[in-house]
Each structure stands twice: as C-alpha cells, then as structure tokens.
Design a protein around this motif. Structure first.
Motif, PDB file in Angstrom:
ATOM      1  N   ARG A 130       0.826  -1.214   0.000  1.00 34.04           N
ATOM      2  CA  ARG A 130       0.000   0.000   0.000  1.00 34.04           C
ATOM      3  C   ARG A 130       0.861   1.265   0.000  1.00 34.04           C
ATOM      4  NH1 ARG A 130      -5.191   0.233   1.120  1.00 34.04           N
ATOM      5  NH2 ARG A 130      -5.095  -1.846   2.107  1.00 34.04           N
ATOM      6  N   GLY A 131       0.572   2.177  -0.930  1.00 29.01           N
ATOM      7  CA  GLY A 131       1.272   3.448  -1.001  1.00 29.01           C
ATOM      8  C   GLY A 131       2.593   3.405  -1.732  1.00 29.01           C
ATOM      9  N   GLU A 132       2.977   2.230  -2.270  1.00 25.09           N
ATOM     10  CA  GLU A 132       4.251   2.132  -2.967  1.00 25.09           C
ATOM     11  C   GLU A 132       4.064   2.340  -4.467  1.00 25.09           C
ATOM     12  OE1 GLU A 132       5.833  -1.620  -1.626  1.00 25.09           O
ATOM     13  OE2 GLU A 132       6.781  -0.686   0.124  1.00 25.09           O
ATOM     14  N   LEU A 133       5.147   2.202  -5.218  1.00 24.01           N
ATOM     15  CA  LEU A 133       5.135   2.545  -6.643  1.00 24.01           C
ATOM     16  C   LEU A 133       4.055   1.811  -7.424  1.00 24.01           C
ATOM     17  CD1 LEU A 133       8.991   2.548  -7.318  1.00 24.01           C
ATOM     18  CD2 LEU A 133       7.473   4.544  -7.260  1.00 24.01           C
ATOM     19  N   LEU A 134       3.927   0.508  -7.189  1.00 25.92           N
ATOM     20  CA  LEU A 134       2.943  -0.302  -7.917  1.00 25.92           C
ATOM     21  C   LEU A 134       1.863  -0.786  -6.961  1.00 25.92           C
ATOM     22  CD1 LEU A 134       5.448  -2.459 -10.035  1.00 25.92           C
ATOM     23  CD2 LEU A 134       4.317  -0.341 -10.715  1.00 25.92           C
ATOM     24  N   SER A 135       1.379   0.112  -6.139  1.00 31.37           N
ATOM     25  CA  SER A 135       0.469  -0.223  -5.049  1.00 31.37           C
ATOM     26  C   SER A 135      -0.654  -1.180  -5.470  1.00 31.37           C
ATOM     27  CB  SER A 135      -0.139   1.056  -4.479  1.00 31.37           C
ATOM     28  OG  SER A 135      -1.009   0.741  -3.415  1.00 31.37           O
ATOM     29  N   SER A 136      -0.639  -2.349  -4.877  1.00 31.37           N
ATOM     30  CA  SER A 136      -1.678  -3.354  -5.085  1.00 31.37           C
ATOM     31  C   SER A 136      -1.620  -4.305  -3.895  1.00 31.37           C
ATOM     32  CB  SER A 136      -1.453  -4.102  -6.404  1.00 31.37           C
ATOM     33  OG  SER A 136      -2.490  -5.017  -6.648  1.00 31.37           O
ATOM     34  N   PRO A 137      -2.073  -3.841  -2.726  1.00 34.65           N
ATOM     35  CA  PRO A 137      -1.885  -4.603  -1.487  1.00 34.65           C
ATOM     36  C   PRO A 137      -2.492  -5.996  -1.499  1.00 34.65           C
ATOM     37  CG  PRO A 137      -3.385  -2.727  -1.186  1.00 34.65           C
ATOM     38  CD  PRO A 137      -2.741  -2.565  -2.508  1.00 34.65           C
ATOM     39  N   LEU A 138      -3.641  -6.170  -2.149  1.00 33.03           N
ATOM     40  CA  LEU A 138      -4.275  -7.484  -2.162  1.00 33.03           C
ATOM     41  C   LEU A 138      -3.433  -8.488  -2.933  1.00 33.03           C
ATOM     42  CD1 LEU A 138      -6.622  -9.324  -1.470  1.00 33.03           C
ATOM     43  CD2 LEU A 138      -7.801  -8.509  -3.534  1.00 33.03           C
ATOM     44  N   VAL A 139      -2.996  -8.086  -4.132  1.00 34.66           N
ATOM     45  CA  VAL A 139      -2.158  -8.971  -4.943  1.00 34.66           C
ATOM     46  C   VAL A 139      -0.840  -9.248  -4.225  1.00 34.66           C
ATOM     47  CG1 VAL A 139      -0.952  -9.251  -7.146  1.00 34.66           C
ATOM     48  CG2 VAL A 139      -3.195  -8.154  -7.082  1.00 34.66           C
ATOM     49  N   ASN A 140      -0.288  -8.225  -3.600  1.00 36.31           N
ATOM     50  CA  ASN A 140       0.957  -8.386  -2.861  1.00 36.31           C
ATOM     51  C   ASN A 140       0.803  -9.408  -1.748  1.00 36.31           C
ATOM     52  OD1 ASN A 140       2.710  -7.552  -0.363  1.00 36.31           O
ATOM     53  ND2 ASN A 140       3.766  -6.671  -2.116  1.00 36.31           N
ATOM     54  N   LYS A 141      -0.314  -9.325  -1.042  1.00 36.95           N
ATOM     55  CA  LYS A 141      -0.546 -10.249   0.073  1.00 36.95           C
ATOM     56  C   LYS A 141      -0.698 -11.680  -0.420  1.00 36.95           C
ATOM     57  CE  LYS A 141      -3.320 -10.847   4.240  1.00 36.95           C
ATOM     58  NZ  LYS A 141      -4.422 -10.296   5.079  1.00 36.95           N
ATOM     59  N   VAL A 142      -1.456 -11.854  -1.507  1.00 33.89           N
ATOM     60  CA  VAL A 142      -1.669 -13.203  -2.053  1.00 33.89           C
ATOM     61  C   VAL A 142      -0.345 -13.801  -2.535  1.00 33.89           C
ATOM     62  CG1 VAL A 142      -2.754 -14.526  -3.901  1.00 33.89           C
ATOM     63  CG2 VAL A 142      -4.075 -12.795  -2.664  1.00 33.89           C
ATOM     64  N   LEU A 143       0.420 -13.014  -3.302  1.00 33.29           N
ATOM     65  CA  LEU A 143       1.710 -13.492  -3.796  1.00 33.29           C
ATOM     66  C   LEU A 143       2.663 -13.791  -2.630  1.00 33.29           C
ATOM     67  CD1 LEU A 143       2.452 -11.221  -6.890  1.00 33.29           C
ATOM     68  CD2 LEU A 143       1.899 -13.656  -6.888  1.00 33.29           C
ATOM     69  N   GLY A 144       2.618 -12.944  -1.607  1.00 33.16           N
ATOM     70  CA  GLY A 144       3.462 -13.171  -0.439  1.00 33.16           C
ATOM     71  C   GLY A 144       3.129 -14.479   0.254  1.00 33.16           C
ATOM     72  N   LEU A 145       1.845 -14.788   0.360  1.00 35.15           N
ATOM     73  CA  LEU A 145       1.433 -16.044   0.974  1.00 35.15           C
ATOM     74  C   LEU A 145       1.890 -17.247   0.155  1.00 35.15           C
ATOM     75  CD1 LEU A 145      -2.205 -15.137   2.122  1.00 35.15           C
ATOM     76  CD2 LEU A 145      -0.227 -15.557   3.593  1.00 35.15           C
ATOM     77  N   VAL A 146       1.779 -17.141  -1.173  1.00 31.21           N
ATOM     78  CA  VAL A 146       2.217 -18.233  -2.044  1.00 31.21           C
ATOM     79  C   VAL A 146       3.727 -18.447  -1.925  1.00 31.21           C
ATOM     80  CG1 VAL A 146       2.453 -18.998  -4.444  1.00 31.21           C
ATOM     81  CG2 VAL A 146       0.320 -17.938  -3.672  1.00 31.21           C
ATOM     82  N   ARG A 206       8.300 -21.628   0.194  1.00 33.39           N
ATOM     83  CA  ARG A 206       9.560 -21.620   0.941  1.00 33.39           C
ATOM     84  C   ARG A 206       9.477 -22.484   2.193  1.00 33.39           C
ATOM     85  NH1 ARG A 206      11.839 -16.081   2.516  1.00 33.39           N
ATOM     86  NH2 ARG A 206      13.532 -17.447   3.154  1.00 33.39           N
ATOM     87  N   SER A 207       8.259 -22.705   2.693  1.00 34.90           N
ATOM     88  CA  SER A 207       8.096 -23.472   3.928  1.00 34.90           C
ATOM     89  C   SER A 207       8.200 -24.976   3.715  1.00 34.90           C
ATOM     90  CB  SER A 207       6.735 -23.146   4.570  1.00 34.90           C
ATOM     91  OG  SER A 207       6.636 -21.765   4.866  1.00 34.90           O
ATOM     92  N   VAL A 208       8.021 -25.423   2.477  1.00 34.24           N
ATOM     93  CA  VAL A 208       8.046 -26.865   2.199  1.00 34.24           C
ATOM     94  C   VAL A 208       9.493 -27.352   2.144  1.00 34.24           C
ATOM     95  CG1 VAL A 208       7.388 -28.680   0.574  1.00 34.24           C
ATOM     96  CG2 VAL A 208       5.909 -26.682   0.888  1.00 34.24           C
ATOM     97  N   PRO A 209       9.866 -28.324   2.964  1.00 35.84           N
ATOM     98  CA  PRO A 209      11.229 -28.884   2.881  1.00 35.84           C
ATOM     99  C   PRO A 209      11.498 -29.396   1.471  1.00 35.84           C
ATOM    100  CG  PRO A 209      10.129 -29.642   4.876  1.00 35.84           C
ATOM    101  CD  PRO A 209       9.083 -28.940   4.052  1.00 35.84           C
ATOM    102  N   PHE A 210      12.716 -29.164   0.988  1.00 34.51           N
ATOM    103  CA  PHE A 210      13.015 -29.458  -0.410  1.00 34.51           C
ATOM    104  C   PHE A 210      12.772 -30.919  -0.768  1.00 34.51           C
ATOM    105  CE2 PHE A 210      16.063 -30.682  -3.769  1.00 34.51           C
ATOM    106  CZ  PHE A 210      15.513 -29.931  -4.803  1.00 34.51           C
ATOM    107  N   ILE A 211      13.183 -31.827   0.086  1.00 31.70           N
ATOM    108  CA  ILE A 211      13.045 -33.251  -0.237  1.00 31.70           C
ATOM    109  C   ILE A 211      11.571 -33.637  -0.365  1.00 31.70           C
ATOM    110  CG2 ILE A 211      12.997 -34.122   2.136  1.00 31.70           C
ATOM    111  CD1 ILE A 211      14.995 -35.621  -0.797  1.00 31.70           C
ATOM    112  N   ILE A 212      10.703 -32.989   0.435  1.00 35.07           N
ATOM    113  CA  ILE A 212       9.265 -33.244   0.329  1.00 35.07           C
ATOM    114  C   ILE A 212       8.715 -32.625  -0.948  1.00 35.07           C
ATOM    115  CG2 ILE A 212       7.012 -32.758   1.377  1.00 35.07           C
ATOM    116  CD1 ILE A 212       8.338 -32.934   4.097  1.00 35.07           C
ATOM    117  N   LEU A 213       9.206 -31.445  -1.296  1.00 31.98           N
ATOM    118  CA  LEU A 213       8.786 -30.800  -2.544  1.00 31.98           C
ATOM    119  C   LEU A 213       9.101 -31.680  -3.741  1.00 31.98           C
ATOM    120  CD1 LEU A 213       7.795 -28.228  -4.070  1.00 31.98           C
ATOM    121  CD2 LEU A 213      10.177 -27.480  -4.102  1.00 31.98           C
ATOM    122  N   VAL A 214      10.296 -32.270  -3.750  1.00 35.29           N
ATOM    123  CA  VAL A 214      10.701 -33.132  -4.872  1.00 35.29           C
ATOM    124  C   VAL A 214       9.715 -34.272  -5.052  1.00 35.29           C
ATOM    125  CG1 VAL A 214      12.475 -34.694  -5.725  1.00 35.29           C
ATOM    126  CG2 VAL A 214      13.144 -32.559  -4.627  1.00 35.29           C
TER     127      VAL A 214
END
Length: 224
Positions: A43-59, A64-72
């Motif tokens: 919010r308030g930044e150059l490409l302000s889109s807080p909802l999209v930012n939040k969704v992408l951040g969650l993804v 990043r939370s999934v251990p690599f060996i489990i991801l494989v």
C-alpha cells in the motif's frame, strides 16, 4: 581411486553444474521480477496493489516453507509432465527451479527495500514514472544486494542438487549415495564433499567479486 571413478566424478560434477546453472537461471528469470513486484506493490508504494501483494506473499511463503526433499516427491507428477520423466538430471531441474523462485524473490525483495527511500522521492519529484524509477533507480542501486542474493541462491542450489540425488536425480549427490554410502567407499564420499566445498567457495568468491564490481559506493569507500 580408479580411472573409472575419476571419470564418474567428472561426469557427476558436470551434471551438478548443469542442474545448478539451468535452475539458477530459470529461478532468476522468474524470481527477479517477482521480487521487484513484492518490494514495490504494498500500500502506497510505486505499484500499489496490497491485495495482490498479500496473495503473492502467501504463495511465496508457502513454497519456501516446504522442505526441499518433500517438494521433490510431492511434485513428481508435475515433474513428469514437464520433463517427461521423474528421474535424471533434467527432471531434477524442475523441483530445483520451483525451490529457487520464491527464495530468489524474497532475496531480491530485501535488496530492493534496502535502497534509500530518498532516491525514490527525488525521482518522483523529477517526474519519473514508476517503471522508470524501478529500472533506473531501484534496480541499479540494489545491484550489489541482488548479486549477493543470487550468489546465496546458487550456493543453496548446490546443496539442493546434492539432496536430489537421494530421489533419483543424478550429479554428485547421487554418486555419493550410490558409491560412498551404498558401496561403502568412503574415498568417493570424501571426494564428493571436497568438490562440493570447492564449488561453493568458487561461487561465493565470484558473487562477492561481482557485488563489489557493481557497487557504486565502492570507489568512494576506497578513497576514504
């Protein structure tokens, strides 16, 4: 160590370099713009889109939370769809890339956020568009941090590439498991570890050199 094992070490090293290089490149291609967007879309930044930012951040955080060996293991069907197989060097690139993208994105986001906000305000005052500010101010000023971030990502990918050998990938990890562990050949395991250490040191040294090279503050610092 026999000539056959030396040849296997060389082949496995090349396979590891191939996996790391391709997944690192693909991770950067997708992770760089994603990281820049995450850093500029609150919010308030150059490409302000807080909802999209939040969704992408969650993804990004979820990946990043999934251990690599489990991801494989979890994405084997997806890997088979993309690469035509779930084993081998090319197949290993798929999970390596998926692991690299969110990691690189967060590193780039942090590097962008470290840029002095005064530079952004100055560019805005001069009438620069958001895209111009990103391309001509944020990214150039963040280059040292970006270089160090990509270096860290490549070092992590070297470790991940060794891990993927446990689930059908090739490279140094696979060689260490098949010969060093399963065939009780400690000299092979030791050689694999030494090569991995050398690769990490080379990548780290090159990354730090590039970061110093692109650091605009370096000449002034040396002159003080």
């Amino acid at each position: 160590m026999s000539a056959n094992l030396i040849n296997l070490l060389i082949e496995s090293t090349l396979q590891t370099l191939y996996m790391v290089a391709v997944s690192g490149l693909l991770g950067a291609v997708f992770g760089l713009p994603l990281g820049v967007y995450l850093a500029t879309s609150q919010r308030g930044e150059l490409l302000s889109s807080p909802l999209v930012n939040k969704v992408l951040g969650l993804v990004v955080n979820a990946l990043r939370s999934v251990p690599f060996i489990i991801l494989v293991v979890a994405i084997i069907p997806f890997t088979r769809t993309i690469a035509g197989t779930s084993i081998g060097t090319t197949a290993a690139i798929v999970p390596l890339t998926l692991a690299a993208i969110p990691f690189i994105a967060r590193l780039i986001e942090n590097a962008i956020r470290e840029v002095d906000s005064g530079l952004i305000e100055a560019a805005r005052a001069m009438g620069a568009t958001p895209f111009q500010i990103i391309v001509k101010v944020l990214v150039p000023e963040a280059l040292p941090g970006i270089a160090l971030g990509l270096t860290l990502a490549l070092v992590s990918l070297i470790g991940f590439s060794a891990m993927v050998g446990a689930v059908g990938g090739e490279g140094l990890g696979d060689l260490g498991i098949r010969y060093g562990y399963q065939r009780f050949m400690p000299e092979v395991m030791a050689a694999v570890v030494v090569i991995l250490i050398v690769l990490v040191q080379l990548v780290q040294s090159c990354g730090e050199w590039i970061a110093r090279l692109v650091d605009k503050r370096a000449p002034r610092n040396r002159g003080q």
